[in-house]
Design an enzyme around this catalytic site. Structure first.
Site, short mmCIF file in Angstrom:
data_model
loop_
_atom_site.label_atom_id
_atom_site.label_comp_id
_atom_site.label_asym_id
_atom_site.label_seq_id
_atom_site.Cartn_x
_atom_site.Cartn_y
_atom_site.Cartn_z
N ALA A 115 72.90 1.94 7.74
CA ALA A 115 71.59 1.34 7.43
C ALA A 115 70.65 1.50 8.62
O ALA A 115 71.04 1.28 9.77
CB ALA A 115 71.74 -0.14 7.10
N ARG A 138 66.07 1.40 9.64
CA ARG A 138 64.77 0.93 9.16
C ARG A 138 63.99 2.09 8.57
O ARG A 138 63.41 1.99 7.51
CB ARG A 138 64.01 0.34 10.35
N GLU A 188 66.58 -3.61 26.02
CA GLU A 188 66.53 -4.09 24.64
C GLU A 188 65.25 -3.56 23.98
O GLU A 188 64.29 -3.20 24.68
CB GLU A 188 66.51 -5.61 24.63
N VAL A 191 73.14 2.68 20.47
CA VAL A 191 74.58 2.40 20.35
C VAL A 191 75.14 2.92 19.02
O VAL A 191 76.23 3.51 18.99
CB VAL A 191 74.86 0.88 20.51
N LYS A 245 74.39 -13.67 27.33
CA LYS A 245 75.74 -13.28 27.74
C LYS A 245 76.44 -14.44 28.44
O LYS A 245 77.65 -14.67 28.25
CB LYS A 245 75.66 -12.05 28.64
N VAL A 267 78.85 -8.31 26.07
CA VAL A 267 78.73 -8.75 27.47
C VAL A 267 79.25 -7.67 28.41
O VAL A 267 80.38 -7.21 28.27
CB VAL A 267 79.53 -10.06 27.74
N LYS A 297 74.38 -9.85 21.46
CA LYS A 297 74.54 -11.10 22.22
C LYS A 297 73.52 -12.16 21.82
O LYS A 297 73.81 -13.36 21.88
CB LYS A 297 74.51 -10.86 23.73
P1 NAP Z 1 68.09 0.39 19.14
O1 NAP Z 1 68.23 1.67 19.89
O2 NAP Z 1 66.78 -0.29 19.11
O3 NAP Z 1 68.58 0.67 17.64
C1 NAP Z 1 68.48 -0.28 16.63
C2 NAP Z 1 68.86 0.38 15.33
O4 NAP Z 1 68.86 -0.62 14.31
C3 NAP Z 1 67.88 1.45 14.85
O5 NAP Z 1 68.58 2.52 14.27
C4 NAP Z 1 67.02 0.74 13.81
O6 NAP Z 1 66.56 1.60 12.78
C5 NAP Z 1 68.05 -0.21 13.20
N1 NAP Z 1 67.41 -1.41 12.65
C6 NAP Z 1 66.74 -2.37 13.30
N2 NAP Z 1 66.34 -3.32 12.44
C7 NAP Z 1 66.77 -2.94 11.21
C8 NAP Z 1 66.68 -3.48 9.91
N3 NAP Z 1 66.02 -4.62 9.70
N4 NAP Z 1 67.24 -2.82 8.88
C9 NAP Z 1 67.89 -1.65 9.09
N5 NAP Z 1 68.04 -1.09 10.31
C10 NAP Z 1 67.48 -1.73 11.35
O7 NAP Z 1 69.13 -0.70 19.69
P2 NAP Z 1 70.44 -0.43 20.56
O8 NAP Z 1 70.07 -0.26 21.98
O9 NAP Z 1 71.29 0.59 19.89
O10 NAP Z 1 71.13 -1.88 20.47
C11 NAP Z 1 71.83 -2.30 19.32
C12 NAP Z 1 72.56 -3.61 19.63
O11 NAP Z 1 73.48 -3.38 20.70
C13 NAP Z 1 71.65 -4.74 20.12
O12 NAP Z 1 72.17 -5.96 19.67
C14 NAP Z 1 71.76 -4.65 21.63
O13 NAP Z 1 71.50 -5.88 22.27
C15 NAP Z 1 73.21 -4.28 21.77
N6 NAP Z 1 73.57 -3.60 23.01
C16 NAP Z 1 72.85 -2.54 23.43
C17 NAP Z 1 73.23 -1.89 24.60
C18 NAP Z 1 72.48 -0.70 25.13
O14 NAP Z 1 72.83 -0.23 26.22
N7 NAP Z 1 71.49 -0.17 24.43
C19 NAP Z 1 74.34 -2.34 25.31
C20 NAP Z 1 75.07 -3.45 24.83
C21 NAP Z 1 74.68 -4.06 23.67
P3 NAP Z 1 65.51 2.79 13.09
O15 NAP Z 1 66.27 3.80 13.87
O16 NAP Z 1 65.09 3.27 11.77
O17 NAP Z 1 64.41 2.15 13.90
N1 HSE Z 2 69.69 -4.46 27.66
C1 HSE Z 2 71.02 -4.75 28.05
C2 HSE Z 2 71.19 -4.52 29.53
C3 HSE Z 2 71.97 -3.87 27.29
O1 HSE Z 2 70.32 -3.86 30.12
O2 HSE Z 2 72.16 -4.99 30.11
C4 HSE Z 2 73.43 -4.17 27.55
O3 HSE Z 2 73.78 -5.43 27.08
#
Ligand code: NAP
Ligand code: HSE
Length: 428
Positions: A43, A45, A188, A14, A203, A130, A103
């Site tokens: 920021a 990791r 996730e 995202v 959610k 959500v 969420k």
């Molecule tokens: P992701 O691909 O796992 O990315 C997480 C990012 O956060 C990575 O860049 C990671 O760094 C960074 N990170 C994690 N822990 C950290 C820390 N302690 N310090 C600094 N950076 C940190 O996750 P995502 O899918 O983008 O999801 C992000 C959020 O959006 C979550 O809350 C998820 O539930 C929500 N969400 C996701 C979706 C979806 O479709 N993916 C939809 C709705 C909501 P690195 O890159 O260095 O590992």
């Molecule tokens: N992991 C979540 C899903 C991302 O599959 O619906 C969106 O909230």
């Protein structure tokens, strides 16, 4: 023009999606809110990973983002509860507006963080938390605010719906489809949150809080995931006229007692939620004034989620510096109305023709002269000399060309006008 300075925590599915969106939609955002959004720090990791952003923008020091006096908005996209909780709290305490898609964080600490945001007179917005691209939070807070909400039935986890749909339609096994959902960025970081029903529960908790003002702990509600679903049960259910979906149910007849639960559920195949497949989510809401309403769209993935995060940025810009909610139009960017003559469409054409040799060939020649291709033809058998229907479906054609062809066809001696024309929408 105002430039909003944003610090972004997280550059995964995202976070990277938001970066790309803000680069590619600069003009649209200027038009919509007379503002620009500039990400100044990110920021992550692992600072060594190649990400296609200037390296001086990257940091591993999360809290520096929240305390940075230059930033007006913190966008939290790291996920999980800690350090996200401390980050968001610190940002609000330091006078930032916060946008989050998290969420899990909101289900655990939403009540406290929203109270802090209100005390600080700052926004804490969470549209992406959500149902991905579906603006369900804004819908409940704004469009349906005058309704007593009687029930919400939601398919609100894209990963689970993707897995169940492909298992059912393609007879694929659970592990294969889960791996694909992870590859597509739907799942996730800890996929157990999806398949064990916790993400859906988070959610549901947010929706219940929005609608009934009741914040519950995850441990208080019934949660069952899809890990144990067997394809056999999907097959038997289908024979009985049902489809299996992971559903969140949030309902209350009187607002005094609220039923919140998450579990696999058999839905009658004729119900609209039964036809929600793949990564799509849908939320069926019953309100005392609106009756039934359905909201449908992609529930996960970079672009749909980014759309919701960016909408929250726009909301902050609009609320802090009120602007028109209509796009800003100048002589240079004013759009024009597309005349129907220029529209491309497929067409259904029903003609009454005298059944004799060569009829179809002459019609096909006219269509071909106008570069209109035929995609299918039906002609029920008749007796030579009788007038019979001839039905043609044609490929995409420009309206003006199609109407010219229609006129020429109607003028043929063996045609009995008028031709019946119906435009076709394939929703591709
Ligand atoms: P992701 O691909 O796992 O990315 C997480 C990012 O956060 C990575 O860049 C990671 O760094 C960074 N990170 C994690 N822990 C950290 C820390 N302690 N310090 C600094 N950076 C940190 O996750 P995502 O899918 O983008 O999801 C992000 C959020 O959006 C979550 O809350 C998820 O539930 C929500 N969400 C996701 C979706 C979806 O479709 N993916 C939809 C709705 C909501 P690195 O890159 O260095 O590992
Ligand atoms: N992991 C979540 C899903 C991302 O599959 O619906 C969106 O909230």
């Amino acid at each position: 023009m105002k430039t909003w300075t944003i610090n972004l925590a997280g550059f995964g599915t995202v976070g990277a999606g938001l970066w790309n969106h803000l680069q590619s939609h600069t003009d649209l955002l200027r038009q919509r809110v007379q503002a620009e959004f500039k990400i100044q720090k990110i920021a992550v990791r692992d600072i060594a990973k190649a990400r296609g952003v200037p390296s001086e923008m990257l940091t591993t020091d999360l809290l520096s983002l929240a305390k940075d006096p230059r930033a007006e908005i913190l966008v939290e996209l790291i996920g999980g509860i800690e350090p996200a909780y401390t980050l968001v709290k610190t940002a609000l305490q330091n006078g930032k507006h916060v946008v989050t898609a998290n969420k899990a964080l909101l289900a655990a600490h939403g009540q406290e963080l929203l109270a802090l945001a209100a005390k600080q007179n700052r926004h804490l917005l969470f549209e992406a938390s959500v149902a991905g691209a579906i603006p369900i939070i804004k819908t409940l807070r704004e469009g349906l605010a005058a309704n007593k909400i009687l029930s919400i039935h939601g398919i609100i986890n894209g990963t689970c719906n993707y897995i169940l749909s492909r298992m059912e339609a393609e007879r694929l096994d659970y592990a294969t489809v889960l791996a694909e959902a992870k590859r597509l960025g739907y799942a996730e970081a800890d996929e157990a949150l999806d398949v064990d029903g916790h993400d859906t529960a988070h959610k549901a908790i947010i929706l219940a809080a929005l609608v009934y003002g009741l914040w519950v702990d995850e441990n208080q509600i019934y949660i069952e995931g899809i890990r144990k679903i067997d394809r056999l049960d999907q097959e038997f259910a289908a024979r009985l006229g049902y489809t299996l979906k992971l559903i969140a149910i949030i309902q209350s007849a009187d607002g005094k007692e609220v039923d919140i639960r998450v579990h696999p559920t058999l839905l009658p195949q004729r119900h609209v939620l039964a036809s929600v497949h793949g990564v799509f989510n849908a939320v069926a809401i019953r309100g005392d004034a609106i009756g039934d309403a359905l909201f449908y769209g992609r529930g996960a993935g970079a672009l749909p989620t980014t759309s919701a995060v960016a909408a929250d940025l726009i909301e902050i810009a609009r609320n802090v510096l009120p602007t028109s909610s209509l796009p800003i139009i100048t002589a240079d960017n004013a759009p024009r109305l597309k005349p129907i003559a220029e529209v491309l469409s497929r067409y259904y054409l029903r003609l009454n023709v005298v059944d004799r040799p060569g009829v179809l060939a002459q019609i096909a020649t006219i269509l071909s002269k106008h570069t209109i291709g035929i995609s299918s033809v039906i002609q029920p058998e008749g007796h030579p000399g009788d007038v019979v229907p001839l039905i043609l479906m044609v490929h995409d054609a420009r309206e003006s060309a199609f109407q010219e062809a229609r006129k020429e066809i109607e003028a043929l001696p063996f045609i009995s006008p008028p031709a019946i024309v119906i435009r076709v929408e394939d929703f591709v």
